[in-house]
Scaffold this active site. Structure first.
Site, PDB file in Angstrom:
ATOM      1  N   TRP A 150       1.347  -1.355   0.433  1.00  0.00           N
ATOM      2  CA  TRP A 150       0.011   0.278  -0.367  1.00  0.00           C
ATOM      3  C   TRP A 150       0.661   1.313   0.075  1.00  0.00           C
ATOM      4  O   TRP A 150       0.545   2.294   0.060  1.00  0.00           O
ATOM      5  CB  TRP A 150      -0.721  -0.007   0.932  1.00  0.00           C
ATOM      6  CG  TRP A 150      -0.010   0.071   2.950  1.00  0.00           C
ATOM      7  CD1 TRP A 150       0.665   0.896   3.144  1.00  0.00           C
ATOM      8  CD2 TRP A 150       0.219  -1.525   3.418  1.00  0.00           C
ATOM      9  NE1 TRP A 150       1.219  -0.281   4.432  1.00  0.00           N
ATOM     10  CE2 TRP A 150       0.624  -1.303   4.200  1.00  0.00           C
ATOM     11  CE3 TRP A 150      -0.330  -2.617   2.872  1.00  0.00           C
ATOM     12  CZ2 TRP A 150       0.845  -2.272   5.261  1.00  0.00           C
ATOM     13  CZ3 TRP A 150      -0.253  -3.752   3.950  1.00  0.00           C
ATOM     14  CH2 TRP A 150      -0.033  -3.477   4.735  1.00  0.00           C
ATOM     15  N   GLU A 175      -4.782   1.066   6.645  1.00  0.00           N
ATOM     16  CA  GLU A 175      -4.859   2.092   7.734  1.00  0.00           C
ATOM     17  C   GLU A 175      -6.013   0.771   8.820  1.00  0.00           C
ATOM     18  O   GLU A 175      -5.566   1.237  10.043  1.00  0.00           O
ATOM     19  CB  GLU A 175      -5.310   3.351   7.997  1.00  0.00           C
ATOM     20  CG  GLU A 175      -3.896   4.029   6.824  1.00  0.00           C
ATOM     21  CD  GLU A 175      -2.222   3.974   7.989  1.00  0.00           C
ATOM     22  OE1 GLU A 175      -3.101   3.323   8.669  1.00  0.00           O
ATOM     23  OE2 GLU A 175      -1.284   3.619   7.828  1.00  0.00           O
ATOM     24  N   GLN A 177      -4.405  -2.252  15.631  1.00  0.00           N
ATOM     25  CA  GLN A 177      -4.495  -3.722  16.196  1.00  0.00           C
ATOM     26  C   GLN A 177      -3.575  -4.608  15.809  1.00  0.00           C
ATOM     27  O   GLN A 177      -3.959  -5.700  16.527  1.00  0.00           O
ATOM     28  CB  GLN A 177      -5.747  -4.126  17.032  1.00  0.00           C
ATOM     29  CG  GLN A 177      -6.601  -2.769  17.574  1.00  0.00           C
ATOM     30  CD  GLN A 177      -6.411  -2.536  19.186  1.00  0.00           C
ATOM     31  OE1 GLN A 177      -5.401  -2.996  19.699  1.00  0.00           O
ATOM     32  NE2 GLN A 177      -7.067  -1.472  19.380  1.00  0.00           N
ATOM     33  N   TYR A 210     -12.022  -7.503  15.349  1.00  0.00           N
ATOM     34  CA  TYR A 210     -11.984  -6.582  15.233  1.00  0.00           C
ATOM     35  C   TYR A 210     -13.172  -6.016  13.997  1.00  0.00           C
ATOM     36  O   TYR A 210     -12.662  -5.181  13.577  1.00  0.00           O
ATOM     37  CB  TYR A 210     -11.241  -5.550  15.337  1.00  0.00           C
ATOM     38  CG  TYR A 210      -9.782  -5.387  16.400  1.00  0.00           C
ATOM     39  CD1 TYR A 210     -10.455  -5.435  18.010  1.00  0.00           C
ATOM     40  CD2 TYR A 210      -9.074  -6.032  16.394  1.00  0.00           C
ATOM     41  CE1 TYR A 210      -9.904  -5.471  18.646  1.00  0.00           C
ATOM     42  CE2 TYR A 210      -8.257  -6.596  17.853  1.00  0.00           C
ATOM     43  CZ  TYR A 210      -8.816  -5.963  19.015  1.00  0.00           C
ATOM     44  OH  TYR A 210      -7.579  -6.554  20.100  1.00  0.00           O
ATOM     45  N   TYR A 235      -6.337   9.415  14.127  1.00  0.00           N
ATOM     46  CA  TYR A 235      -5.172   8.110  13.965  1.00  0.00           C
ATOM     47  C   TYR A 235      -5.794   8.526  11.935  1.00  0.00           C
ATOM     48  O   TYR A 235      -4.342   8.225  11.520  1.00  0.00           O
ATOM     49  CB  TYR A 235      -4.940   7.486  14.522  1.00  0.00           C
ATOM     50  CG  TYR A 235      -4.244   6.622  13.243  1.00  0.00           C
ATOM     51  CD1 TYR A 235      -2.834   7.002  13.433  1.00  0.00           C
ATOM     52  CD2 TYR A 235      -4.100   5.869  12.845  1.00  0.00           C
ATOM     53  CE1 TYR A 235      -1.396   6.080  12.648  1.00  0.00           C
ATOM     54  CE2 TYR A 235      -3.802   4.320  11.952  1.00  0.00           C
ATOM     55  CZ  TYR A 235      -2.359   4.663  11.481  1.00  0.00           C
ATOM     56  OH  TYR A 235      -1.393   4.636  11.336  1.00  0.00           O
ATOM     57  N   ASP A 290      -0.091   6.533  16.501  1.00  0.00           N
ATOM     58  CA  ASP A 290      -0.337   5.430  17.045  1.00  0.00           C
ATOM     59  C   ASP A 290       0.243   4.526  17.700  1.00  0.00           C
ATOM     60  O   ASP A 290       1.483   5.370  19.016  1.00  0.00           O
ATOM     61  CB  ASP A 290      -0.524   4.477  15.527  1.00  0.00           C
ATOM     62  CG  ASP A 290       1.177   4.193  15.370  1.00  0.00           C
ATOM     63  OD1 ASP A 290       2.601   5.055  15.439  1.00  0.00           O
ATOM     64  OD2 ASP A 290       1.222   3.198  14.242  1.00  0.00           O
ATOM     65  N   CYS A 318      19.096   1.075  20.235  1.00  0.00           N
ATOM     66  CA  CYS A 318      19.814   2.095  20.111  1.00  0.00           C
ATOM     67  C   CYS A 318      20.852   2.107  19.426  1.00  0.00           C
ATOM     68  O   CYS A 318      21.366   3.450  18.737  1.00  0.00           O
ATOM     69  CB  CYS A 318      19.581   2.748  22.727  1.00  0.00           C
ATOM     70  SG  CYS A 318      17.938   2.143  22.502  1.00  0.00           S
ATOM     71  N   CYS A 340      20.194   3.021  16.086  1.00  0.00           N
ATOM     72  CA  CYS A 340      19.166   3.952  15.910  1.00  0.00           C
ATOM     73  C   CYS A 340      20.288   5.305  14.982  1.00  0.00           C
ATOM     74  O   CYS A 340      20.472   5.694  15.111  1.00  0.00           O
ATOM     75  CB  CYS A 340      18.416   4.116  17.232  1.00  0.00           C
ATOM     76  SG  CYS A 340      17.503   5.766  16.954  1.00  0.00           S
ATOM     77  N   CYS A 394      17.545  11.007  20.975  1.00  0.00           N
ATOM     78  CA  CYS A 394      17.105  10.842  22.458  1.00  0.00           C
ATOM     79  C   CYS A 394      17.273  11.196  23.500  1.00  0.00           C
ATOM     80  O   CYS A 394      17.688  10.583  24.024  1.00  0.00           O
ATOM     81  CB  CYS A 394      16.829   8.992  21.600  1.00  0.00           C
ATOM     82  SG  CYS A 394      15.382   8.102  23.433  1.00  0.00           S
TER      83      CYS A 394
HETATM   84 FE1  SF4 Z   1      16.758   4.364  21.511  1.00  0.00          FE
HETATM   85 FE2  SF4 Z   1      15.847   6.006  21.022  1.00  0.00          FE
HETATM   86 FE3  SF4 Z   1      16.060   5.342  18.986  1.00  0.00          FE
HETATM   87 FE4  SF4 Z   1      14.451   4.096  20.281  1.00  0.00          FE
HETATM   88  S1  SF4 Z   1      14.103   6.242  19.378  1.00  0.00           S
HETATM   89  S2  SF4 Z   1      15.625   3.564  19.494  1.00  0.00           S
HETATM   90  S3  SF4 Z   1      14.677   4.805  22.508  1.00  0.00           S
HETATM   91  S4  SF4 Z   1      17.528   6.115  20.532  1.00  0.00           S
END
Ligand code: SF4
Length: 352
Positions: free
Chosen positions: A25, A44, A49, A89, A127, A145, A206, A209, A215
């Site tokens: 999609w 969507e 869920q 649902y 949403y 969400d 993390c 990430c 963060c």
């Molecule tokens: Fe980690 Fe923050 Fe990245 Fe989430 S947003 S994976 S908590 S560093």
């Protein structure tokens, strides 16, 4: 969130452009083809869920059967429920059908391209309106969400319960603040993708990430306890008896009421365990073939499953439409998941 929204957006979108999953999609990353608003609406509705991997085959089947919004608007509700069978649902399916009929009947067949217009459709909440407006029409509309909630809570180190109305209001405000004017749909998709694949509920990744420098939770080492987990609440357990009544190779099914859980779907004759139906049928006529458990978000069911022959004196709620069908013919009827399992139990009974 530390750093500027601009650098955050740049990092997030750069990561998304390389890491995004190819979902049916979504816009085609190689051709830049814009996603169909109808496809986004269907996806969507299905994704609420429900996991992406579960949704993909349902989405393909649904779009193959109803290629356009007009096709869906002209559909029979039973067929729509049948295609939705197993996703759960079911009010989502009924609302989707009602929304398609409203668009065809009142909006000239075109999905509204604004949040306000989308919110006027049956079953479309904040949403879904934000997702369709941003992803299909490029509007700068926020979404919130489960995935976006988790990512925002961690980025901003929000430690209050995200289900609390005051935290919800704060999160919607933050979702609105961080969304860029350009590529708003990709930004929202990227936030959801980050939550689904990197910033996962348990053990977020993390170290890899793309927005770790922004963060606050990761900087403080508290990402594992954000968002605040839901307080465990005992869900009530309901006991039901299911009577699979047989006549030759056919089984008796009944249609559920038009309102409430599993509305309009079909099932083997089902009664509360305490309603005395077993006494009416005569306990000796009943053969217990097994049990089925089923958990919903706020309640659990236990079904004790019996078979009996049709000549048994049998009197239950005759206000419900009933049919005699073979097990093969059951595939023409939308069944709640516990009754799909029961049909499987009947199929594996030894032949007389
Ligand atoms: Fe980690 Fe923050 Fe990245 Fe989430 S947003 S994976 S908590 S560093």
């Amino acid at each position: 969130m530390t750093g500027t929204a601009k650098t955050f957006t740049r990092r997030l979108l750069r990561w998304y452009d390389g890491a995004r999953r190819d979902l049916p999609w979504r816009a085609d990353a190689t051709t830049g083809r814009v996603p169909s608003p109808y496809h986004v609406l269907v996806s969507e509705a299905m994704l609420q869920q429900t996991q992406v991997a579960t949704v993909i085959p349902y989405f393909h089947r649904f779009i193959a059967r109803f290629p356009t919004l007009a096709d869906l608007a002209a559909a029979d509700e039973q067929e729509v429920l049948r295609l939705w069978q197993g996703l759960g649902y079911y009010s989502r399916a009924r609302n989707l059908l009602a929304a398609a009929r409203t668009v065809v009947g009142e909006c000239g067949g075109q999905l509204p391209d604004t949040v306000e217009g989308l919110l006027a459709l049956p079953g479309v909440g904040r949403y879904t309106a934000g997702a369709v407006a941003s992803i299909a029409f490029g509007r700068r509309a926020p979404i919130l969400d489960g995935n976006v909630t988790r990512v925002l809570c961690r980025l901003d180190r929000i430690e209050s319960d995200p289900r609390e109305p005051s935290t919800q209001a704060l999160l919607w405000q933050r979702a609105e603040e961080v969304i860029p004017a350009k590529r708003a749909g990709d930004f929202n998709s990227a936030m959801m993708e980050l939550g689904a694949t990197v910033c996962t509920p348990r053990a977020p990744r993390c170290l890899t990430c793309p927005v770790r420098v922004h963060c606050e939770a990761a900087a403080a080492g508290v990402q594992d306890r954000i968002p605040t987990p839901r307080k465990a609440k005992a869900t009530p357990l309901f006991h039901r008896h299911v009577y699979c009544v047989r006549r030759d190779d056919r089984w008796l099914i009944e249609q559920r009421p038009a309102k409430g859980r599993w509305a309009g779907m079909w099932q083997f004759v089902t009664a509360e365990a305490t309603d005395g139906l077993a006494r009416q049928i005569g306990r000796k006529s009943l053969v217990r073939i097994g049990d089925v458990s089923h958990a919903l978000t706020h309640r659990r069911y236990h079904f004790a499953v019996f078979t009996c022959d049709a000549h048994t004196e049998f009197a239950s709620d005759h206000s419900r439409p009933r049919k005699w069908v073979t097990l093969d013919e059951l595939s023409n009827y939308p069944l709640p998941r516990p009754h799909i399992k029961i049909a499987g139990m009947l199929a594996s009974l030894p032949k007389d």
